[in-house]
Scaffold this motif. Structure first.
Motif, mmCIF file in Angstrom:
data_model
loop_
_atom_site.group_PDB
_atom_site.id
_atom_site.type_symbol
_atom_site.label_atom_id
_atom_site.label_comp_id
_atom_site.label_asym_id
_atom_site.label_seq_id
_atom_site.Cartn_x
_atom_site.Cartn_y
_atom_site.Cartn_z
ATOM 1 N N ILE A 167 4.279 -29.884 19.495
ATOM 2 C CA ILE A 167 3.239 -29.245 19.480
ATOM 3 C C ILE A 167 2.514 -29.118 18.136
ATOM 4 O O ILE A 167 3.174 -28.547 17.272
ATOM 5 C CB ILE A 167 3.460 -27.938 20.180
ATOM 6 C CG1 ILE A 167 3.835 -27.737 21.550
ATOM 7 C CG2 ILE A 167 2.207 -26.946 19.836
ATOM 8 C CD1 ILE A 167 5.059 -28.273 21.789
ATOM 9 N N MET A 168 1.298 -29.585 18.019
ATOM 10 C CA MET A 168 0.703 -29.766 16.505
ATOM 11 C C MET A 168 -0.044 -28.674 16.257
ATOM 12 O O MET A 168 -0.415 -27.721 17.159
ATOM 13 C CB MET A 168 -0.167 -31.221 16.714
ATOM 14 C CG MET A 168 0.454 -32.344 17.222
ATOM 15 S SD MET A 168 1.909 -32.699 16.107
ATOM 16 C CE MET A 168 0.891 -33.333 14.547
ATOM 17 N N PRO A 169 -0.571 -28.328 15.047
ATOM 18 C CA PRO A 169 -1.427 -27.333 14.775
ATOM 19 C C PRO A 169 -2.642 -27.480 15.701
ATOM 20 O O PRO A 169 -3.286 -28.525 15.958
ATOM 21 C CB PRO A 169 -1.734 -27.569 13.228
ATOM 22 C CG PRO A 169 -0.642 -28.050 12.676
ATOM 23 C CD PRO A 169 -0.337 -29.121 13.870
ATOM 24 N N GLY A 170 -3.063 -26.209 16.014
ATOM 25 C CA GLY A 170 -4.291 -26.349 16.920
ATOM 26 C C GLY A 170 -3.875 -26.401 18.674
ATOM 27 O O GLY A 170 -4.844 -26.445 19.487
ATOM 28 N N GLY A 171 -2.490 -26.541 18.587
ATOM 29 C CA GLY A 171 -2.086 -26.579 20.152
ATOM 30 C C GLY A 171 -2.010 -27.912 20.741
ATOM 31 O O GLY A 171 -1.700 -28.072 21.876
ATOM 32 N N MET A 172 -2.669 -29.075 20.110
ATOM 33 C CA MET A 172 -2.243 -30.347 20.530
ATOM 34 C C MET A 172 -1.199 -30.684 20.767
ATOM 35 O O MET A 172 -0.143 -30.575 20.016
ATOM 36 C CB MET A 172 -2.900 -31.211 19.699
ATOM 37 C CG MET A 172 -3.158 -32.542 20.090
ATOM 38 S SD MET A 172 -3.962 -33.973 19.019
ATOM 39 C CE MET A 172 -2.490 -34.447 18.385
ATOM 40 N N LYS A 173 -0.752 -31.246 22.204
ATOM 41 C CA LYS A 173 0.751 -31.437 22.376
ATOM 42 C C LYS A 173 0.567 -33.117 22.895
ATOM 43 O O LYS A 173 -0.293 -33.525 23.267
ATOM 44 C CB LYS A 173 0.742 -30.708 23.842
ATOM 45 C CG LYS A 173 2.203 -30.720 24.302
ATOM 46 C CD LYS A 173 2.318 -30.042 25.398
ATOM 47 C CE LYS A 173 3.867 -30.081 26.182
ATOM 48 N NZ LYS A 173 3.864 -29.075 27.081
#
Length: 178
Positions: free
Chosen positions: A153-159
């Motif tokens: 799970i990346m910053p900003g919620g990108m998965k």
């Protein structure tokens, strides 16, 4: 977003070089959700925190799956056990950019570990530059109900799922023969 992906690329190169070296292997991390905070100097990228859900199989697969890619792009991949952890040294080339990297890894891989890395890159649009990055990882507990091993799970919620790295390999420019 492009900067975050570039930083992720740097981290993946570190994983590739650290996870594929000869007889010495890094320990498998404790299964569950790991938070990884990356702080990078030598560039305009901000601090980035991401989470990674893993299990023993996924950690081992990351090392073995990364091996073929690292063998293609890295001319040097060394890892040594030290009194305090591990040291890795690598030389990898992608898209006309050659990166010489050195990392010192300390911690227990059950609750927390730290990776301090330095790299020198030459080639490409940015020209020669040095970068220092620190990854502070800590175990948070069990993965969340909607996560499966490999999910990041990346910053900003990108998965994304790290197991899809083989798909990313096809996006890399072809390397000239060594």
């Amino acid at each position: 977003m492009t900067r975050q992906l570039a930083l992720l690329g740097s981290a993946i190169c570190l994983v590739l070089s650290a996870g594929t070296a000869g007889a010495v292997e890094l320990p498998t991390r404790k299964a569950g959700l790991w938070e990884m905070k990356m702080v990078r100097s030598g560039g305009p990228m901000p601090e980035m925190t991401m989470q990674h859900c893993t299990d023993e199989t996924t950690d081992k697969e990351m090392s073995t799956a990364a091996s073929p890619m690292a063998k293609e792009i890295c001319s040097k991949q060394d890892i040594q056990k030290t009194a305090t952890g591990y040291v890795t040294d690598s030389v990898c080339s992608v898209a006309g950019v050659t990166v010489q990297g050195h990392a010192e890894i300390t911690g227990d891989f059950n609750s927390a570990y730290t990776v301090k890395s330095t790299s020198h890159a030459e080639g490409g649009k940015a020209g020669a530059h040095d970068t220092t990055m620190t990854i502070e990882a800590k175990w948070l507990g069990a993965c969340k109900a909607d996560q499966k091993p490999g999910d990041m799970i990346m910053p900003g919620g990108m998965k994304m799922n790290i197991k899809d790295m083989e798909k990313l390999k096809g996006l890399l420019p072809k390397q000239p023969p060594k």
